[in-house]
Design a protein around this motif. Structure first.
Motif, PDB file in Angstrom:
ATOM      1  N   SER A 111       0.834  -1.204   0.000  1.00 47.77           N
ATOM      2  CA  SER A 111       0.000   0.000   0.000  1.00 47.77           C
ATOM      3  C   SER A 111       0.868   1.254   0.000  1.00 47.77           C
ATOM      4  CB  SER A 111      -1.022  -0.035   1.134  1.00 47.77           C
ATOM      5  OG  SER A 111      -0.465   0.410   2.325  1.00 47.77           O
ATOM      6  N   CYS A 112       1.962   1.279   0.762  1.00 49.63           N
ATOM      7  CA  CYS A 112       2.726   2.540   0.761  1.00 49.63           C
ATOM      8  C   CYS A 112       3.658   2.673  -0.445  1.00 49.63           C
ATOM      9  CB  CYS A 112       3.407   2.810   2.088  1.00 49.63           C
ATOM     10  SG  CYS A 112       4.521   1.548   2.622  1.00 49.63           S
ATOM     11  N   ILE A 113       4.124   1.556  -1.013  1.00 54.64           N
ATOM     12  CA  ILE A 113       4.912   1.697  -2.252  1.00 54.64           C
ATOM     13  C   ILE A 113       3.999   2.226  -3.364  1.00 54.64           C
ATOM     14  CG2 ILE A 113       6.281   0.523  -4.024  1.00 54.64           C
ATOM     15  CD1 ILE A 113       7.170  -1.493  -1.903  1.00 54.64           C
ATOM     16  N   ARG A 114       2.768   1.701  -3.414  1.00 48.92           N
ATOM     17  CA  ARG A 114       1.828   2.177  -4.434  1.00 48.92           C
ATOM     18  C   ARG A 114       1.526   3.674  -4.229  1.00 48.92           C
ATOM     19  NH1 ARG A 114      -0.968  -1.582  -4.841  1.00 48.92           N
ATOM     20  NH2 ARG A 114      -0.620  -2.152  -6.977  1.00 48.92           N
ATOM     21  N   ASP A 115       1.260   4.073  -2.981  1.00 50.87           N
ATOM     22  CA  ASP A 115       0.998   5.491  -2.711  1.00 50.87           C
ATOM     23  C   ASP A 115       2.173   6.356  -3.181  1.00 50.87           C
ATOM     24  OD1 ASP A 115      -1.444   4.909  -1.579  1.00 50.87           O
ATOM     25  OD2 ASP A 115      -0.726   4.950   0.495  1.00 50.87           O
ATOM     26  N   TYR A 116       3.372   5.910  -2.849  1.00 49.15           N
ATOM     27  CA  TYR A 116       4.568   6.672  -3.258  1.00 49.15           C
ATOM     28  C   TYR A 116       4.621   6.820  -4.788  1.00 49.15           C
ATOM     29  CZ  TYR A 116       9.321   7.501  -4.780  1.00 49.15           C
ATOM     30  OH  TYR A 116      10.410   8.001  -5.451  1.00 49.15           O
ATOM     31  N   LEU A 117       4.401   5.698  -5.483  1.00 51.54           N
ATOM     32  CA  LEU A 117       4.507   5.728  -6.947  1.00 51.54           C
ATOM     33  C   LEU A 117       3.394   6.561  -7.586  1.00 51.54           C
ATOM     34  CD1 LEU A 117       5.628   2.059  -7.671  1.00 51.54           C
ATOM     35  CD2 LEU A 117       6.987   4.144  -7.980  1.00 51.54           C
ATOM     36  N   MET A 118       2.208   6.556  -6.980  1.00 49.16           N
ATOM     37  CA  MET A 118       1.090   7.326  -7.551  1.00 49.16           C
ATOM     38  C   MET A 118       1.308   8.827  -7.361  1.00 49.16           C
ATOM     39  SD  MET A 118      -0.878   5.257  -9.088  1.00 49.16           S
ATOM     40  CE  MET A 118       0.534   4.218  -9.404  1.00 49.16           C
ATOM     41  N   VAL A 119       1.688   9.247  -6.169  1.00 52.24           N
ATOM     42  CA  VAL A 119       1.821  10.696  -5.957  1.00 52.24           C
ATOM     43  C   VAL A 119       3.052  11.263  -6.668  1.00 52.24           C
ATOM     44  CG1 VAL A 119       0.545  10.701  -3.763  1.00 52.24           C
ATOM     45  CG2 VAL A 119       3.034  10.604  -3.710  1.00 52.24           C
ATOM     46  N   THR A 120       4.081  10.450  -6.830  1.00 51.48           N
ATOM     47  CA  THR A 120       5.274  10.952  -7.541  1.00 51.48           C
ATOM     48  C   THR A 120       5.182  10.692  -9.049  1.00 51.48           C
ATOM     49  OG1 THR A 120       6.469   8.856  -7.247  1.00 51.48           O
ATOM     50  CG2 THR A 120       6.787  10.536  -5.541  1.00 51.48           C
ATOM     51  N   ARG A 121       4.117  10.041  -9.492  1.00 49.95           N
ATOM     52  CA  ARG A 121       3.965   9.638 -10.896  1.00 49.95           C
ATOM     53  C   ARG A 121       5.201   8.857 -11.359  1.00 49.95           C
ATOM     54  NH1 ARG A 121      -0.364  12.825 -14.093  1.00 49.95           N
ATOM     55  NH2 ARG A 121      -1.691  13.423 -12.355  1.00 49.95           N
ATOM     56  N   GLY A 122       5.645   7.986 -10.486  1.00 54.53           N
ATOM     57  CA  GLY A 122       6.867   7.220 -10.738  1.00 54.53           C
ATOM     58  C   GLY A 122       6.715   6.163 -11.818  1.00 54.53           C
ATOM     59  N   VAL A 123       5.537   5.550 -11.928  1.00 56.32           N
ATOM     60  CA  VAL A 123       5.321   4.512 -12.955  1.00 56.32           C
ATOM     61  C   VAL A 123       3.971   4.743 -13.628  1.00 56.32           C
ATOM     62  CG1 VAL A 123       6.639   2.785 -11.653  1.00 56.32           C
ATOM     63  CG2 VAL A 123       4.171   2.855 -11.409  1.00 56.32           C
ATOM     64  N   ASP A 124       3.797   4.100 -14.790  1.00 54.19           N
ATOM     65  CA  ASP A 124       2.545   4.185 -15.542  1.00 54.19           C
ATOM     66  C   ASP A 124       1.442   3.481 -14.726  1.00 54.19           C
ATOM     67  OD1 ASP A 124       0.397   3.803 -17.215  1.00 54.19           O
ATOM     68  OD2 ASP A 124       1.614   3.182 -18.946  1.00 54.19           O
ATOM     69  N   PRO A 125       0.461   4.229 -14.213  1.00 53.12           N
ATOM     70  CA  PRO A 125      -0.529   3.603 -13.323  1.00 53.12           C
ATOM     71  C   PRO A 125      -1.406   2.574 -14.027  1.00 53.12           C
ATOM     72  CG  PRO A 125      -1.052   5.935 -13.682  1.00 53.12           C
ATOM     73  CD  PRO A 125       0.252   5.677 -14.367  1.00 53.12           C
ATOM     74  N   GLU A 126      -1.646   2.772 -15.333  1.00 54.57           N
ATOM     75  CA  GLU A 126      -2.487   1.792 -16.048  1.00 54.57           C
ATOM     76  C   GLU A 126      -1.730   0.491 -16.266  1.00 54.57           C
ATOM     77  OE1 GLU A 126      -4.575   3.157 -19.520  1.00 54.57           O
ATOM     78  OE2 GLU A 126      -5.317   4.928 -18.454  1.00 54.57           O
ATOM     79  N   ALA A 127      -0.485   0.594 -16.707  1.00 52.71           N
ATOM     80  CA  ALA A 127       0.318  -0.622 -16.907  1.00 52.71           C
ATOM     81  C   ALA A 127       0.461  -1.362 -15.583  1.00 52.71           C
ATOM     82  CB  ALA A 127       1.697  -0.253 -17.465  1.00 52.71           C
ATOM     83  N   LEU A 128       0.657  -0.586 -14.520  1.00 52.21           N
ATOM     84  CA  LEU A 128       0.821  -1.184 -13.196  1.00 52.21           C
ATOM     85  C   LEU A 128      -0.446  -1.948 -12.782  1.00 52.21           C
ATOM     86  CD1 LEU A 128       2.654  -1.385 -10.627  1.00 52.21           C
ATOM     87  CD2 LEU A 128       1.398   0.605  -9.761  1.00 52.21           C
ATOM     88  N   GLU A 129      -1.601  -1.339 -13.035  1.00 52.04           N
ATOM     89  CA  GLU A 129      -2.862  -1.976 -12.644  1.00 52.04           C
ATOM     90  C   GLU A 129      -3.124  -3.243 -13.463  1.00 52.04           C
ATOM     91  OE1 GLU A 129      -4.474  -1.666 -10.119  1.00 52.04           O
ATOM     92  OE2 GLU A 129      -6.519  -2.368 -10.453  1.00 52.04           O
ATOM     93  N   HIS A 130      -2.820  -3.181 -14.771  1.00 49.41           N
ATOM     94  CA  HIS A 130      -2.973  -4.394 -15.601  1.00 49.41           C
ATOM     95  C   HIS A 130      -2.054  -5.500 -15.076  1.00 49.41           C
ATOM     96  CE1 HIS A 130      -5.699  -2.623 -18.388  1.00 49.41           C
ATOM     97  NE2 HIS A 130      -4.849  -1.731 -18.866  1.00 49.41           N
ATOM     98  N   ALA A 131      -0.840  -5.120 -14.739  1.00 47.50           N
ATOM     99  CA  ALA A 131       0.133  -6.122 -14.253  1.00 47.50           C
ATOM    100  C   ALA A 131      -0.314  -6.687 -12.903  1.00 47.50           C
ATOM    101  CB  ALA A 131       1.525  -5.503 -14.141  1.00 47.50           C
ATOM    102  N   ARG A 132      -0.874  -5.827 -12.041  1.00 51.40           N
ATOM    103  CA  ARG A 132      -1.352  -6.314 -10.738  1.00 51.40           C
ATOM    104  C   ARG A 132      -2.477  -7.336 -10.925  1.00 51.40           C
ATOM    105  NH1 ARG A 132      -5.357  -5.859  -7.353  1.00 51.40           N
ATOM    106  NH2 ARG A 132      -6.462  -4.402  -8.691  1.00 51.40           N
ATOM    107  N   MET A 133      -3.429  -6.990 -11.826  1.00 52.30           N
ATOM    108  CA  MET A 133      -4.539  -7.916 -12.077  1.00 52.30           C
ATOM    109  C   MET A 133      -4.016  -9.264 -12.588  1.00 52.30           C
ATOM    110  SD  MET A 133      -7.494  -6.582 -11.250  1.00 52.30           S
ATOM    111  CE  MET A 133      -8.696  -7.546 -12.182  1.00 52.30           C
ATOM    112  N   ALA A 134      -3.089  -9.193 -13.547  1.00 52.79           N
ATOM    113  CA  ALA A 134      -2.562 -10.442 -14.126  1.00 52.79           C
ATOM    114  C   ALA A 134      -1.803 -11.240 -13.073  1.00 52.79           C
ATOM    115  CB  ALA A 134      -1.643 -10.107 -15.304  1.00 52.79           C
ATOM    116  N   THR A 135      -0.993 -10.555 -12.277  1.00 51.86           N
ATOM    117  CA  THR A 135      -0.173 -11.238 -11.267  1.00 51.86           C
ATOM    118  C   THR A 135      -1.048 -11.937 -10.236  1.00 51.86           C
ATOM    119  OG1 THR A 135       1.577  -9.603 -11.544  1.00 51.86           O
ATOM    120  CG2 THR A 135       1.623 -10.891  -9.512  1.00 51.86           C
TER     121      THR A 135
END
Ligand SMILES: [Fe+2]
Ligand SMILES: [Fe+2]
Length: 314
Positions: A111-135
């Protein structure tokens, strides 16, 4: 060798679990994940009328981004790990109390790594969400490993995760990420100590059987994140950046535990135990040779040769 069954081991190791659960609860800090996220950097995405994500918004290098993504997606798969531990350790008594406590602590990490990445726009949030669903739909299946194999595997895996978070933080170049990942790495270290102590106790109860489990887990070690889409490619990227590679896996994950367990000092092993120890020597030599080969290939790649693919298992 008379092998201990799961029920006998659960009972033989129960006092060690109890003792280590108390030690863990006394040592673990009840830290607050929201204190580690730079909320002031956050802003709306397109769905709320803000700016959509684009690669230029990320200050992270591609390798740092790949490492954070793999670390996060690995943590995201927690329901599968909970199921695996629950299946092996059971829900009841002190074993069950540990599984629940461990799960509650691990749930902070994603939860906190995701929060960090979302507020800093560190990674593509859509690609991340697709990858989370698949994983998470793939899940993680250890293949019904026996209890001692699970204990050996999680000892190595918690240490691997600690090193991977720590090195990712250093590599990121962002002091906020470094602080967050250092905090998570401290949790992983305490988890490792818990499982390491269980294996130490198991080595006293059933040395040959435990040694066989350790050997098999060293020889077949696969990162829990191996089910993540694009894992092999990202693992190579991370290895090429020196964040986590086979040398680190051998020197900083496998060997410290092998030394801590004093495997080469155990006296009075039966024939099967001795065979397991010899197999461990061979597995360590193989791993060491692969680590050296990868380092050589990486050095060659920097001078124009093709990069190695021999990194996906470590
Ligand atoms: Fe974790
Ligand atoms: Fe952990």
């Amino acid at each position: 060798m008379t092998a201990f069954g799961t029920r006998a081991l659960l009972s033989e190791l129960e006092a060690t679990v109890e003792e280590n659960l108390h030690r863990h609860l006394a040592a673990a800090e009840n830290w607050m994940p929201h204190e580690y996220v730079p909320w002031s950097q956050g802003r709306d995405f397109a769905g709320l009328g803000g700016e959509p994500w684009s690669a230029g918004q990320s200050r992270l290098s591609p390798a740092a981004r790949a490492a954070l993504e793999l670390n996060l997606l690995t943590e995201d798969n927690l329901p599968s790990y909970h199921r695996e531990l629950g299946r092996t350790f059971g829900r009841n008594g002190t074993w069950g109390a540990w599984v629940n406590r461990w799960t509650a602590e691990e749930a902070r990490h994603a939860s906190c790594i995701r929060d960090y990445l979302m507020v800093t726009r560190g990674v593509d949030p859509e690609a991340l969400e697709h990858a989370r669903m698949a994983t998470m739909q793939t899940g993680f299946d250890s293949g019904d490993k026996p209890l001692l194999n699970v204990c050996a595997y999680v000892s190595f895996q918690e240490l691997a995760t600690r090193i991977s978070h720590r090195n990712t933080g250093h590599y990121s170049g962002d002091p906020v990420a470094d602080r967050l990942l250092a905090r998570i790495a401290m949790d992983e270290n305490l988890h490792m100590v818990f499982y390491r102590n269980l294996v130490t106790a198991a080595l006293e109860i059933a040395p040959g059987q435990t040694l066989r489990a350790i050997t098999d887990e060293v020889a077949d070690f696969v990162m829990p994140g191996s089910v993540i889409p694009g894992f092999g490619r990202k693992a190579v990227q991370i290895a090429n950046a020196g964040i986590y590679d086979l040398r680190i896996h051998h020197d900083d994950v496998i060997m410290p535990l092998v030394r801590h367990w004093q495997i080469f000092e155990i006296a009075g092993l039966d024939a099967e135990g001795e065979r397991a120890r010899q197999d461990l020597v061979a597995a360590l030599e193989t791993l060491n040779a692969r680590a050296a080969r990868f380092a050589e290939q990486r050095a060659q790649a920097k001078t124009g040769h093709s990069p190695s693919q021999d990194q996906v298992r470590g």
